[in-house]
Design an enzyme around this catalytic site. Structure first.
Site, short mmCIF file in Angstrom:
data_model
loop_
_atom_site.label_atom_id
_atom_site.label_comp_id
_atom_site.label_asym_id
_atom_site.label_seq_id
_atom_site.Cartn_x
_atom_site.Cartn_y
_atom_site.Cartn_z
N ASP A 153 0.61 -1.28 -0.34
CA ASP A 153 0.13 -0.21 0.13
C ASP A 153 0.37 1.30 0.34
O ASP A 153 1.98 1.74 -0.60
CB ASP A 153 -0.96 0.20 0.89
N HIS A 208 -3.63 6.18 3.85
CA HIS A 208 -4.48 4.84 3.03
C HIS A 208 -4.31 3.68 3.30
O HIS A 208 -4.97 3.16 4.05
CB HIS A 208 -4.46 4.97 1.87
N SER A 376 -11.59 -0.72 -0.77
CA SER A 376 -10.14 -0.84 -0.41
C SER A 376 -10.38 -0.93 1.42
O SER A 376 -9.63 -2.02 1.85
CB SER A 376 -9.19 0.65 -0.22
#
Length: 797
Positions: A153, A208, A376
């Protein structure tokens, strides 16, 4: 393309900062780079001369997959030209762009700060128990720090107060000594690596990855913050997405190789159970496929986000989640009302399960917390569940873990567009739940993707079905043909079957002859297969001319099309495509400037013929076209003339390329009395030369994969007024006369001052006068578009 536009919008700031990335007909790619793989047994230096000739150089050699290289191109060489040059070399297995991937997140209203995905009470809103049942699972196991999960990620804020206790610390490294103690190429990779700058510091600068990590394994019972699916686990970070959430194929492969190396290193190996992959974009990458396959061989699950384009991955595939490897779990997102999230991709044959993914509260940068939405967010719920299963049963292999996740879930409307039809469940009563699974059979035919297959005689249909009960394969799978013959699907790792004993049964079936077949399974699933008499079909040859008669279809039927749209046209006279004796009354037309008599497929990215996605393909201007650019564009059709000389005219009018605003208009004409096909181009010369005149399009006709003629590919080959007349019986030029030699020599005659006319006249269009309109038949209506919900903040992938 709407789907690509959503991806691009998330990266606009990134493009402004780093113009090396660009969107083209190849998709989003790193400019000036390609990825190649040298065939097994060939030496890397075998390409030295080709590198020198093209002015390219090798930037990186990969240990896995063997033979993979990252190539830097000469500044004036296009990616397309480089791929063509390398693919022509017999030492090269494949060459492809270095694709771009994205993970971009927009915060939602923090009032949803309760973690409904773990435990949904239905208040203040939502449906009670639409969750993974985490508290029930924690009565069985809270997880274990011996279970290692990888996060590929934007990195992880490994110092976050709710994550630090569950972050991996490399036992082979001495912190902060500036030495690569474990000899893996990274100095001081204590918590993981950053492959963007080749360091051992995977600190998150986007948020994220930190949000994902909190869903998987935020520490519980510490009096602060939130809880992860696993109260105890070990998370390793690999950062390949930058501060704007963008990365490329090479970075993803480097992360996959890092985790594979950890699992197989001799000193203090780290057995990774699964990697979380909340990112996507680009098109299929063979190099990425090969790297994921290495994880399959290493026993590592690859759990991936299905995508946030609200599209059907059965038809418009989303990578890497749509990659056909059995160690992949593709995850859709559902909301707290137990419905599929409005943004989530889905797929009855390509997306495995659904998990909580809307307004999910988790850890964020700076020791903070935030609510985000996207597949996600759904993906780490599944990765976390894989960790709980491994904690409960340390001997479970990746196949058992995957099958438990798929079969043990809760049937729900939020998941009825997935393979399993279930949203994930950690524990439950009545035998449901991955940790409490008992007698939960799951059977689903996953290939062919379509329930109606049209194919050529002699071609092969690949059948695939998942048949499991809790963690184990559920036994023999038999297909019945027309209620009489039958064949078996095997789970033996041979032929088209990837892995023995994984619960996925496959068979390559070749129909005995042409005709109509119904292939049925004991579950009630059935596939119809129509085998065409294509051996009698003929190849088309195109002759270019100048149009003097462009058909007027403005009084015909307007089809409802937008972007990535397919519509059906039915006419009451047969079209004898490729000299088919019976002809076709139905054809499938797409917004991307192509149509087919055999496939209902929308492929936005044009390619060379033969196109493997199609048996038949008529491509007057196959390109990434759209009717949503504000130009009033669309597709219409009309039947002109009277029987037996009617014509079907299909016109793409005022269509624009996805990346342009310049409208184009062209048409295809089919004839009742003959198999000829006519391409007419009215307006294809525009102010945008990159997409004008066929510069980014495929033009040609494919009767079958073996019979095709490509007029042009990504070449400006047509102009306003151009026609191409396609015939299966093109006129044969006359043979030159045979002149007998004269034994008596004669002097050469005086030259004629008037040159002889050209004996080969230019082709002229059919001089038949314009036919009178015939009432258009009632079309099979295109499906009405589903109204889009009110917009909400863009979800994270």
């Amino acid at each position: 393309m709407y789907q690509h536009l959503q991806r691009l919008l998330s990266g606009l700031i990134f493009f402004a900062a780093l113009p090396i990335f660009a969107h083209s007909d190849l998709g989003e790619v790193v400019q000036g780079q390609i990825v190649i793989r040298i065939k097994t047994g060939r030496k890397a230096h075998a390409l030295t001369r080709l590198h020198q000739r093209l002015g390219s150089r090798v930037l990186q050699h990969f240990a896995e997959p063997p033979g993979l290289e990252l190539i830097k191109l000469q500044h004036n060489m296009s990616i397309e030209a480089a791929i063509k040059a390398y693919q022509a070399d017999p030492s090269v297995y494949y060459a492809e762009p270095n694709y771009i991937y994205h993970a971009s997140a927009i915060p939602n209203d923090p009032k949803f700060s309760d973690q409904w995905g773990l435990h949904n009470t239905g208040t203040p809103s939502g449906v009670a128990d639409a969750d993974v049942n985490a508290p029930e699972a924690w009565d069985i196991t809270k997880g274990d720090n011996s279970v290692v999960l990888g996060i590929i990620d934007t990195g992880v804020e490994y110092t976050h107060r709710d994550l630090v206790d569950n972050m991996w610390q490399n036992p082979g490294e001495i912190p902060d000594n500036g030495i690569d103690d474990d000899n893996n190429g990274y100095i001081d990779d204590i918590y993981g690596v950053n492959v963007l700058n080749d360091t051992g510091n995977p600190m998150d600068d986007n948020g994220h990855g930190t949000h994902v990590a909190g869903i998987i394994g935020a520490r519980c019972d510490n009096g602060i913050g939130v809880c992860g699916v696993n109260q105890a686990t070990t998370m390793v970070a690999c950062k390949f997405l930058d501060a704007n959430g963008s990365g490329d194929t090479v970075g993803a492969i480097n992360c996959l190789n890092y985790f594979a190396d950890l699992s197989k290193r001799q000193d203090k190996p780290v057995k990774v159970v699964a990697t979380n992959n909340s990112w996507g974009g680009g098109t299929f990458s063979q190099a990425l496929h090969d790297a994921i396959q290495m994880h399959q061989k290493a026993g590592i699950l690859f759990i991936a986000a299905a995508g946030n384009e609200a599209s059907n991955n059965d038809g418009f595939q989303s990578y890497p989640s749509s990659t056909r490897l059995t160690n992949i779990i593709a995850v859709a997102a559902h909301d707290n009302n137990d419905t599929l999230a409005a943004f989530s991709n889905y797929g009855l044959h390509t997306v495995h399960v659904a998990a909580p993914g809307r307004n999910v509260y988790s850890t964020f940068l700076g020791n903070t917390y935030r609510s985000l939405s996207g597949t996600s967010m759904a993906t780490p719920f599944v990765t976390g569940l894989a960790g709980l299963i491994k904690a409960q049963n340390p001997n479970a292999d990746w196949m058992t873990v995957k099958n438990l996740i798929l079969s043990s879930g809760m049937p729900a409307p939020s998941a009825d567009k997935t393979i399993s039809g279930r949203r994930v469940r950690a524990a439950d009563a009545n035998g449901r739940g991955a940790l409490t699974c008992a007698n939960q059979p799951l059977f689903k035919v996953t290939r062919p993707v379509s329930s109606n297959v049209i194919m050529s005689a002699g071609d092969t249909v690949e059948f695939e079905a998942i048949s499991v009960n809790c963690g184990a394969p559920a036994g023999q799978v038999t297909a019945h043909v027309n209620g009489q013959d039958q064949f078996e699907l095997a789970d033996n790792g041979q032929g088209v079957d990837q892995i023995a004993g994984d619960g996925i049964f496959t068979s390559a079936w070749v129909p005995a002859a042409g005709g109509h077949y119904v292939v049925a399974f004991d579950s009630g699933d059935s596939i119809t297969v129509d085998v065409l008499d294509t051996p009698s079909w003929q190849k088309y040859t195109g002759i270019q001319g100048v149009n003097t008669y462009y058909r007027d279809a403005s009084g015909g039927t307007e089809l409802k099309v937008g972007d990535e749209t397919l519509a059906t046209i039915t006419v009451d006279f047969p079209i004898h495509f490729a000299d088919d004796a019976n002809g076709f009354n139905t054809l499938y037309v797409t917004s991307n400037g192509s149509l087919s008599f055999t496939e209902k497929a929308v492929i936005w990215r044009n390619g060379l013929l033969p196109a493997q996605e199609f048996t038949s393909l008529i491509a007057p201007f196959w390109d990434d076209l759209t009717a949503i650019g504000g130009s009033g564009g669309g597709i219409r059709y009309a039947v002109l003339g009277a029987s037996p000389n009617r014509e079907l005219v299909v016109e793409w009018h005022d269509m624009t390329h996805f990346a342009s605003t310049a409208p184009m208009t062209f048409e295809v004409v089919f004839f009742e009395s003959k198999s000829d096909i006519l391409f007419n181009y009215k307006t294809v010369t525009t102010t945008d030369s990159a997409y004008s005149n066929g510069a980014s399009a495929t033009i040609g006709i494919q009767s079958t994969k073996a019979l095709f003629e490509q007029f042009s590919f990504n070449t400006p080959s047509v102009q306003d007024g151009t026609t191409i007349l396609w015939s299966t019986h093109p006129p044969t030029p006359p043979a030159p006369p045979v002149i007998e030699p004269d034994p008596t020599p004669t002097p050469d005659p005086a030259p004629d001052p008037t040159p002889a006319p050209d004996p080969t006249p230019s082709p002229t269009p059919d001089p038949t006068p314009a036919p009178t309109p015939d009432p258009a038949p009632t079309p099979e209506p295109a499906p009405a578009p589903t109204p889009e919900p009110a917009p909400e903040p863009a979800p994270a992938l």
